[in-house]
Design a protein around this motif. Structure first.
Motif, short mmCIF file in Angstrom:
data_model
loop_
_atom_site.label_atom_id
_atom_site.label_comp_id
_atom_site.label_asym_id
_atom_site.label_seq_id
_atom_site.Cartn_x
_atom_site.Cartn_y
_atom_site.Cartn_z
N ALA A 136 0.82 -1.20 0.00
CA ALA A 136 0.00 0.00 0.00
C ALA A 136 0.86 1.26 0.00
O ALA A 136 0.57 2.24 -0.71
CB ALA A 136 -0.93 -0.01 1.22
N VAL A 137 1.94 1.26 0.78
CA VAL A 137 2.82 2.43 0.86
C VAL A 137 3.50 2.69 -0.49
O VAL A 137 3.51 3.83 -0.99
CB VAL A 137 3.88 2.25 1.97
CG1 VAL A 137 4.96 3.32 1.87
CG2 VAL A 137 3.20 2.29 3.34
N ALA A 162 2.42 6.69 15.58
CA ALA A 162 2.37 6.18 14.21
C ALA A 162 2.98 7.18 13.23
O ALA A 162 3.67 6.79 12.28
CB ALA A 162 0.93 5.87 13.82
N ALA A 163 2.75 8.46 13.47
CA ALA A 163 3.33 9.48 12.59
C ALA A 163 4.84 9.53 12.72
O ALA A 163 5.55 9.83 11.75
CB ALA A 163 2.73 10.85 12.92
N VAL A 164 5.36 9.21 13.91
CA VAL A 164 6.81 9.25 14.13
C VAL A 164 7.48 8.01 13.55
O VAL A 164 8.56 8.09 12.94
CB VAL A 164 7.11 9.37 15.63
CG1 VAL A 164 8.61 9.22 15.90
CG2 VAL A 164 6.63 10.71 16.17
N LEU A 165 6.85 6.85 13.70
CA LEU A 165 7.49 5.59 13.32
C LEU A 165 7.39 5.26 11.85
O LEU A 165 8.22 4.50 11.33
CB LEU A 165 6.89 4.44 14.14
CG LEU A 165 7.14 4.45 15.65
CD1 LEU A 165 6.46 3.27 16.30
CD2 LEU A 165 8.62 4.45 15.96
N THR A 166 6.40 5.79 11.17
CA THR A 166 6.16 5.40 9.78
C THR A 166 6.66 6.48 8.83
O THR A 166 6.95 7.61 9.24
CB THR A 166 4.65 5.18 9.54
OG1 THR A 166 3.94 6.39 9.86
CG2 THR A 166 4.14 4.05 10.41
N PRO A 167 6.76 6.16 7.53
CA PRO A 167 7.13 7.17 6.54
C PRO A 167 6.10 8.30 6.50
O PRO A 167 4.97 8.13 6.99
CB PRO A 167 7.14 6.39 5.22
CG PRO A 167 7.30 4.97 5.61
CD PRO A 167 6.62 4.82 6.94
N LEU A 205 13.42 -2.69 6.95
CA LEU A 205 13.71 -3.19 8.30
C LEU A 205 13.14 -2.26 9.36
O LEU A 205 12.64 -2.71 10.40
CB LEU A 205 15.22 -3.34 8.49
CG LEU A 205 15.89 -4.49 7.71
CD1 LEU A 205 17.39 -4.49 7.95
CD2 LEU A 205 15.29 -5.84 8.08
N ALA A 206 13.21 -0.95 9.11
CA ALA A 206 12.62 0.01 10.05
C ALA A 206 11.11 -0.16 10.14
O ALA A 206 10.52 -0.09 11.23
CB ALA A 206 12.97 1.43 9.63
N ILE A 207 10.47 -0.43 9.00
CA ILE A 207 9.03 -0.67 8.99
C ILE A 207 8.70 -1.94 9.77
O ILE A 207 7.76 -1.98 10.59
CB ILE A 207 8.51 -0.78 7.55
CG1 ILE A 207 8.58 0.57 6.85
CG2 ILE A 207 7.07 -1.31 7.53
CD1 ILE A 207 7.62 1.59 7.36
#
Length: 249
Positions: free
Chosen positions: A134-135, A206-211, A161-163
């Motif tokens: 989806a991203v 979620a805003a911090v951890l994701t793209p 890996l970060a995701i």
């Protein structure tokens, strides 16, 4: 510890046991890594599929570093080996600390460890099969036509890996809530009363951890909100089981 056993000898025995457990953990990890090494290229191809499927026909990744095409699959293979060997690594940790735990602590620790591993795996699977496609679809669809996407192999690996880490760790929320309840730091009612603040915090996290795209943020925040509700029910279910009777090791 026996009556004629000195503290120094007991410490030495614990250090010997720790060394043995570390060696077994590393040997098990090494066996998995050696078994995966012949498939390192296939593993990277599998990992790259969510992005490759969204690129124009004939377009693939590049390696800006001359050694990137060689080291990226090896790096990924190591992380996959750790991912697969996690149950074995946790078992070695458990075998080392279990003798010092009370009976009730042992009964609670095993399901909590198993659940945490399962939730981490589910979070990574959710990220691979749902979030990444989806991203990348969102990013490739809304890019300007004058910009060609030529992803670097190492940069893509670090991104994915970060995701995986973000989603795998975030899916541990119910386990963290249960542990806080068992420790007596927060009650299920406090979790319930603070639901509104928790939802705001989840969306911020979620805003911090994701793209920086809305799709991945929502795909992390919504499951975390559901897991928060699951954590409330799990904590409420465990509270009656708490007791103050002494436990024998």
């Amino acid at each position: 510890m026996s009556g004629n056993e000195s503290p120094e000898s007991g410490l030495i025995e614990h250090l010997i046991e720790l060394r043995a457990r570390l060696m077994r953990a590393l040997i098990g990890l090494g066996v998995v890594l050696l078994g995966l090494m012949p498939f390192s290229r296939q593993i990277y191809t599998w990992l790259a599929q969510p992005l490759i499927s969204q690129l124009p026909n004939g377009q693939s990744m590049i390696a800006t570093n001359p050694a990137g095409a060689f080291f990226a699959p090896l790096k990924l293979t190591f992380f996959v080996a750790v991912f697969i060997a996690v149950p074995w690594l946790l078992y070695q940790l458990w075998a080392f600390v279990a003798p010092g735990l009370y009976a009730r602590e042992k009964r609670l620790a095993v399901p909590l460890l198993a659940t945490s591993v399962l939730l981490f795996y589910i979070g990574c699977a959710f990220a691979y099969f749902l979030v990444l496609p989806a991203v990348f679809h969102f990013l490739t669809t809304f890019r300007p036509e004058v910009i060609a996407i030529t992803p670097d192999a190492n940069a893509y690996l670090d991104f994915v890996l970060a995701i995986f880490f973000a989603f795998g760790s975030s899916f541990e929320l119910p386990v963290a809530m249960v542990i806080l309840t068992l420790l007596g730091w927060i009650t299920p009612q406090q979790f319930k009363d603070g639901r509104g603040y928790a939802i705001v915090g989840i969306f911020v996290l979620a805003a911090v951890l994701t793209p920086p795209d809305v799709v991945s943020q929502l795909m992390l925040a919504i499951p975390m909100c559901l897991l928060y509700e699951l954590g409330i029910h799990a904590s409420r279910w465990l509270v009656p089981a708490k007791s103050d009777e002494p436990q024998a090791s």
